[in-house]
Design a protein around this motif. Structure first.
Motif, PDB file in Angstrom:
ATOM      1  N   GLU A   1      -4.007  13.870   0.557  1.00 41.80           N
ATOM      2  CA  GLU A   1      -2.721  13.952  -0.532  1.00 41.80           C
ATOM      3  C   GLU A   1      -1.827  12.659   0.245  1.00 41.80           C
ATOM      4  O   GLU A   1      -1.921  11.894   0.829  1.00 41.80           O
ATOM      5  N   ARG A   2      -1.592  12.282  -1.100  1.00 39.53           N
ATOM      6  CA  ARG A   2      -1.331  10.577  -1.472  1.00 39.53           C
ATOM      7  C   ARG A   2       0.289  10.831  -2.004  1.00 39.53           C
ATOM      8  O   ARG A   2       0.883  10.148  -1.554  1.00 39.53           O
ATOM      9  N   VAL A   3       1.085  12.027  -1.969  1.00 41.29           N
ATOM     10  CA  VAL A   3       1.889  12.118  -2.347  1.00 41.29           C
ATOM     11  C   VAL A   3       2.885  12.747  -0.995  1.00 41.29           C
ATOM     12  O   VAL A   3       2.385  14.076  -1.061  1.00 41.29           O
ATOM     13  N   THR A   4       3.775  12.325  -0.147  1.00 38.56           N
ATOM     14  CA  THR A   4       4.126  13.071   1.097  1.00 38.56           C
ATOM     15  C   THR A   4       5.721  13.213   1.118  1.00 38.56           C
ATOM     16  O   THR A   4       6.304  13.048  -0.184  1.00 38.56           O
ATOM     17  N   PRO A   5       5.918  14.622   1.073  1.00 40.42           N
ATOM     18  CA  PRO A   5       7.763  14.882   1.122  1.00 40.42           C
ATOM     19  C   PRO A   5       8.459  13.672   1.294  1.00 40.42           C
ATOM     20  O   PRO A   5       9.435  13.706   0.678  1.00 40.42           O
ATOM     21  N   THR A   6       8.539  12.129   2.368  1.00 44.88           N
ATOM     22  CA  THR A   6       9.984  11.139   1.928  1.00 44.88           C
ATOM     23  C   THR A   6       8.962  10.296   1.190  1.00 44.88           C
ATOM     24  O   THR A   6      10.299  10.708   0.147  1.00 44.88           O
ATOM     25  N   GLY A   7       8.060  10.559   0.371  1.00 48.12           N
ATOM     26  CA  GLY A   7       7.674   9.580  -0.177  1.00 48.12           C
ATOM     27  C   GLY A   7       8.761   9.883  -1.153  1.00 48.12           C
ATOM     28  O   GLY A   7       9.406   9.685  -2.502  1.00 48.12           O
ATOM     29  N   ALA A   8       8.203  11.461  -1.955  1.00 48.63           N
ATOM     30  CA  ALA A   8       8.625  12.136  -2.959  1.00 48.63           C
ATOM     31  C   ALA A   8      10.405  12.013  -3.070  1.00 48.63           C
ATOM     32  O   ALA A   8      11.042  11.623  -4.207  1.00 48.63           O
ATOM     33  N   ALA A   9      11.051  12.546  -1.756  1.00 44.38           N
ATOM     34  CA  ALA A   9      11.828  12.392  -1.775  1.00 44.38           C
ATOM     35  C   ALA A   9      12.971  10.730  -2.026  1.00 44.38           C
ATOM     36  O   ALA A   9      14.088  10.762  -2.704  1.00 44.38           O
ATOM     37  N   ILE A  10      12.459  10.166  -1.904  1.00 44.26           N
ATOM     38  CA  ILE A  10      12.779   8.169  -1.710  1.00 44.26           C
ATOM     39  C   ILE A  10      12.132   8.237  -3.238  1.00 44.26           C
ATOM     40  O   ILE A  10      13.833   8.033  -4.091  1.00 44.26           O
ATOM     41  N   VAL A  11      11.278   8.783  -3.935  1.00 46.12           N
ATOM     42  CA  VAL A  11      12.044   8.506  -5.491  1.00 46.12           C
ATOM     43  C   VAL A  11      12.698   9.610  -6.476  1.00 46.12           C
ATOM     44  O   VAL A  11      13.512   8.755  -6.427  1.00 46.12           O
ATOM     45  N   ALA A  12      13.122  10.838  -5.549  1.00 46.22           N
ATOM     46  CA  ALA A  12      13.695  11.731  -6.304  1.00 46.22           C
ATOM     47  C   ALA A  12      15.512  11.059  -6.414  1.00 46.22           C
ATOM     48  O   ALA A  12      16.326  11.101  -7.262  1.00 46.22           O
ATOM     49  N   ALA A  13      15.798  10.474  -5.062  1.00 46.20           N
ATOM     50  CA  ALA A  13      16.880   9.401  -4.608  1.00 46.20           C
ATOM     51  C   ALA A  13      16.825   8.425  -5.656  1.00 46.20           C
ATOM     52  O   ALA A  13      18.097   8.122  -6.151  1.00 46.20           O
ATOM     53  N   VAL A  14      16.424   7.470  -5.606  1.00 44.52           N
ATOM     54  CA  VAL A  14      16.513   6.580  -6.665  1.00 44.52           C
ATOM     55  C   VAL A  14      16.269   5.892  -8.085  1.00 44.52           C
ATOM     56  O   VAL A  14      16.990   5.402  -8.838  1.00 44.52           O
ATOM     57  N   THR A  15      15.175   7.047  -8.265  1.00 40.25           N
ATOM     58  CA  THR A  15      14.513   6.877  -9.656  1.00 40.25           C
ATOM     59  C   THR A  15      15.925   6.662 -11.201  1.00 40.25           C
ATOM     60  O   THR A  15      16.347   8.224 -10.882  1.00 40.25           O
ATOM     61  N   ASP A  16      16.367   6.295 -11.719  1.00 37.85           N
ATOM     62  CA  ASP A  16      16.462   6.256 -13.065  1.00 37.85           C
ATOM     63  C   ASP A  16      16.206   6.342 -14.147  1.00 37.85           C
ATOM     64  O   ASP A  16      16.509   7.601 -14.890  1.00 37.85           O
ATOM     65  N   HIS A  17      14.741   6.049 -14.761  1.00 37.51           N
ATOM     66  CA  HIS A  17      14.019   6.089 -15.089  1.00 37.51           C
ATOM     67  C   HIS A  17      12.596   6.488 -14.817  1.00 37.51           C
ATOM     68  O   HIS A  17      12.291   6.385 -14.123  1.00 37.51           O
TER      69      HIS A  17
END
Ligand SMILES: O=C([S-])c1cc(C(=O)S)c[n+]([C@@H]2O[C@H](COP(=O)(O)O)[C@@H](O)[C@H]2O)c1
Ligand code: NI
Length: 494
Positions: free
Chosen positions: A295-311
């Motif tokens: 597992e390289r992407v955890t739920p927390t990691g994905a959630a951070i990306v979802a919350a902060v990414t603009d592009h």
């Protein structure tokens, strides 16, 4: 404005994110003080330097203190989010510690038995003296001052924690925090408004994904005590660091995810874990599935990306100002690192950017359907949509649909094409675009106000009358459109 580019070649998790941001220069003191102000305790932080395949990186570790874990060991945090039912069935014959904490005793080894892919926080531990023979149930449920629901475990029933039924000869209590409890903890912390809002946003995303995975309302998703501590520290930690670095815009590469299975509180689950997969889907996050086991992407990691990414994707051009490396806990053939870059994106170069060009050929749609598809595509944010007549196979006259859109919108546009046209496949390519810098300006003429588009490319410049504003004036004055253009061109434009 500060810009961040997250390069997720090794995936992303909460601890990797905090570590990478610290390595980029986020203030450790601010992070520690912010976390200490939350009404969450029973853990210690270890912020250190580690080497991954010889490459030095920052490491961020949340360590539970003695007494926090029901078995009284200092260990790496397990994570356990679940509903109140406590009904996870254990695969038969598996010998997994009920709480799956990494109890290396001496060495906190993350080695999984028999080469199994066990999340570092949940690796089976090696001590022998626990009795797990008896079942227990949760008795009364009451709200504690520390912002959670303590469950005292009585004698009856079964409490299963991802592996096998377990019981304890001693009664103990867990705190089960719901989303509302966690939001109250965040709100009560001494953090900036921006950090609080971001942490709350990330937690909402995780809770939504868990709610979908477990088929229960968001309000009923409960974060098990130790898991909640881990998530709170990682998520609030990431929010504090992003705020402290004053990041205004985030770019993120596709997330590289591994393959196989991961063992967590629910038992063995496919990678990506259900909560992770839900976040990837809900937030249209581009993923690259690799054949690295784990597992390289955890739920927390994905959630951070979802919350902060603009592009999503790297900017067309960027100037790298600083690189931060955050270590993952496991070792892989390629260094397990999250790379965070402080950048100046090429967006400041107003003459260049990238557009996605999507095309598909259609020979069996009505004019009405094609018009509607075009409307839907513009509504999805396409920059331009056009149909070109083509002569297709089987002697059929048809149309080539071309859509131009910002790279981050191409998935959305492709979905609209599949939804609203007969196409079952599309071609798409990212193209570099060179453009004139544009500026809209309102000018007064004897006919009234008109909008002029001034374009500039180095020493080349030109001006055009904005059609919509000319049309408005022609309609209002009941004069030919040409006359508006003539007046606009003949008058000196301020
Ligand atoms: O314990 C629960 S409920 C749990 C659910 C899920 C689902 O996908 S549902 C996944 N996990 C795993 O826990 C660890 C830790 O994740 P973090 O995001 O806290 O780093 C990870 O292996 C998840 O896949 C736990
Ligand atoms: Ni529990």
């Amino acid at each position: 404005m500060k810009e961040l580019y997250l390069e997720c070649q090794s995936g992303i998790s909460g601890d990797m994110t905090v570590a990478a941001l610290l390595d980029l220069g986020a203030d450790e003191g601010v992070l520690r003080r912010g976390l200490a102000s939350l009404s969450v305790d029973g853990y210690a932080l270890r912020i250190s330097r580690v080497k991954k395949q010889g490459i030095e990186a920052a490491d961020f570790d949340v360590i539970l203190e003695e007494g926090e874990h029901p078995h009284g060991h200092v260990h790496h945090v397990e994570r356990h989010i679940h509903g109140q039912a406590h009904s996870y069935e254990a695969p038969h014959g598996e010998d997994v510690h009920p709480h799956e904490a990494a109890h290396g005793h001496e060495d906190h080894s993350y080695e999984a038995p028999h080469g199994e892919n066990i999340h570092p926080y949940e690796a089976a531990h090696g001590h022998e003296d626990h009795s797990h023979g008896e079942s227990h149930s949760h008795g009364e449920d009451r709200l504690f001052a520390d912002g959670g629901h303590h469950h005292s475990h009585g004698e009856e029933g079964v409490h299963v924690h991802a592996g096998h039924e377990h019981g304890h000869t001693h009664p103990h209590s867990h705190v089960h925090r719901g989303l509302a409890d966690i939001l109250a903890i965040i709100e009560g912390g001494d953090l900036s408004c921006r950090a609080k809002a971001l942490a709350a946003k990330i937690f909402h995303i995780v809770a939504q994904a868990e709610s979908k995975a477990h088929g229960m309302p968001v309000e009923e998703v409960h974060f098990h005590e130790v898991g909640a501590v881990d998530s709170i520290v990682d998520i609030v930690g990431a929010a504090i660091c992003l705020d402290n670095l004053d990041i205004g815009r985030v770019w993120c590469s596709p997330l590289c995810e591994g393959t196989g299975t991961v063992r967590c509180a629910h038992g063995i689950m496919p990678v990506p874990a259900p909560a992770t997969a839900n976040i990837l889907a809900e937030h249209h996050i581009p993923v690259r599935l690799t054949d690295t086991e784990g597992e390289r992407v955890t739920p927390t990691g994905a959630a951070i990306v979802a919350a902060v990414t603009d592009h999503f994707g790297a900017p067309a051009y960027m100037r790298v100002k600083k690189v931060g490396l955050g270590a993952g806990k496991r070792d892989y053939p390629a260094a397990n690192l999250l790379r965070a870059y402080l950048i100046e994106s090429g967006e400041e170069d107003a003459y260049h950017d990238e557009v996605e060009v999507i095309t598909t050929d259609l020979d069996d749609m009505t004019g009405e359907q094609m018009g509607y598809a075009m409307e839907r595509l513009f509504a999805a944010g396409a920059k331009d949509v056009h149909y070109t007549p083509v002569f297709m196979k089987k002697n059929r006259p048809g149309y080539c649909l071309t859509v131009l859109c910002a790279p981050e919108l191409h998935e959305e546009c492709i979905r609209e094409i599949f939804k609203n046209t007969s196409a079952i496949g599309v071609r798409h390519v990212l193209q570099k675009r060179t453009k004139m810098k544009r500026d809209l300006q309102d000018v007064e003429t004897k006919l009234g106000n008109i909008t002029i588009k001034r374009c500039e490319y180095g020493e080349i410049s030109k001006e055009t009358v904005e059609y919509e504003s000319a049309k408005k004036l022609a309609d209002a004055k009941n004069i030919p459109l040409d006359e508006v253009f003539r007046v606009a061109k003949s008058e000196p434009l301020a």
